[in-house]
Design an enzyme around this catalytic site. Structure first.
Site, mmCIF file in Angstrom:
data_model
loop_
_atom_site.group_PDB
_atom_site.id
_atom_site.type_symbol
_atom_site.label_atom_id
_atom_site.label_comp_id
_atom_site.label_asym_id
_atom_site.label_seq_id
_atom_site.Cartn_x
_atom_site.Cartn_y
_atom_site.Cartn_z
ATOM 1 N N TYR A 1 0.831 -1.206 0.000
ATOM 2 C CA TYR A 1 0.000 0.000 0.000
ATOM 3 C C TYR A 1 0.865 1.256 0.000
ATOM 4 C CZ TYR A 1 -3.738 3.233 1.258
ATOM 5 O OH TYR A 1 -4.617 4.283 1.267
ATOM 6 N N LYS B 1 1.098 4.273 -2.856
ATOM 7 C CA LYS B 1 0.798 5.683 -2.603
ATOM 8 C C LYS B 1 2.027 6.575 -2.781
ATOM 9 C CE LYS B 1 -3.580 5.185 -2.000
ATOM 10 N NZ LYS B 1 -4.505 5.703 -3.032
#
Length: 255
Positions: free
Chosen positions: A163, A167
């Site tokens: 994740y 990002k």
């Protein structure tokens, strides 16, 4: 009836917007707000039943909304989505890349399949959508691209290796796009909620104490409207805290 700005005209009247992740959470809230601000909204999501229900509800209220079931990690489906919008509307003014997933596991338990799925939805998807919409935005000499980021785009968190990578990638991609597309009249910004909001993802990541504090994602939608109206001469190449901006806009009576 559509919302309106200080001049009494819906703020996004005449604009065409693609909103990914539109079946739930932040994506659903933004799709609703955009439609109520007068935009023609194309909502994309894999959760077909919920997406269709949301769009049907907006249409029943008299708003211009369309459901396009789409896996944003699939290049063919992304091309179909963008092609449909251009065929039906002739332009795309706003792209809000909101769809996102998270898999929390220690790195040694994170499979290559986990990595590929998270990066596919959170980074590859936004890249492909940007690539598809940019030619039309360049031809029009305007456009707004809004990529949802996170604190995980500037800070590392344990058990969130995929994740965080996705990002951080969104941040780098957006900075590069801002430099490349600004001269063509296209604004590019990243945005993070900046407040605890209730989403499918927060149901996974928030503990009981944080869940006591979460709010409806609708509270951060003014920031998304504001960014949809931007040009490179305004807010551009920025990492925006949605709650902070939304609170300022409310205080000013603008939204």
């Amino acid at each position: 009836m559509a919302d309106s700005g200080s001049g009494g005209v819906p703020l996004l009247a005449g604009r065409v917007a693609i909103v990914t992740g539109a079946a739930r959470g932040i994506g659903r809230a933004v799709a609703r707000r955009y439609a109520r601000e007068g935009a023609v909204v194309y909502g994309a999501d894999l959760v077909t039943d919920e997406l269709t229900r949301e769009v049907d509800a907006l249409r029943a209220e008299g708003f211009a909304a369309h459901a396009v079931p789409t896996d944003v990690a699939d290049g063919r489906q992304v091309a179909v989505l963008v092609g449909r919008v251009l065929e039906e509307q002739g332009c795309i003014d706003v792209l809000a890349n909101i769809a996102g997933i998270i898999i929390e596991r220690p790195v040694e338990e994170t499979s290559v399949e986990d990595w590929d799925r998270v990066l596919g939805v959170n980074l590859r998807g936004p890249f492909m959508l940007c690539r598809e919409v940019v030619p039309a935005m360049k031809a029009a000499g305007r456009g707004a691209i809004i990529n949802v980021s996170s604190r995980a785009g500037v800070l590392g968190f344990a058990t969130e290796v995929a994740y965080c990578a996705s990002k951080f990638g969104i941040e780098g991609m957006s900075r590069a796009l801002a430099a490349e597309l600004g001269p063509f009249g296209i604004s590019v910004n990243t945005i993070t909620p900046g407040v605890l909001v209730h989403t499918s993802m927060s149901e996974i990541t928030y503990d009981a104490e944080k869940r006591k504090l979460w709010q409806d994602p609708a509270v951060i939608t003014p920031a998304f409207v504001h960014l949809a109206l931007q040009t490179p001469e305004g807010v551009h190449d920025r990492y925006i805290q949605a709650w902070e901006l939304s609170e300022r806009l409310r205080a000013e009576g603008w939204l």
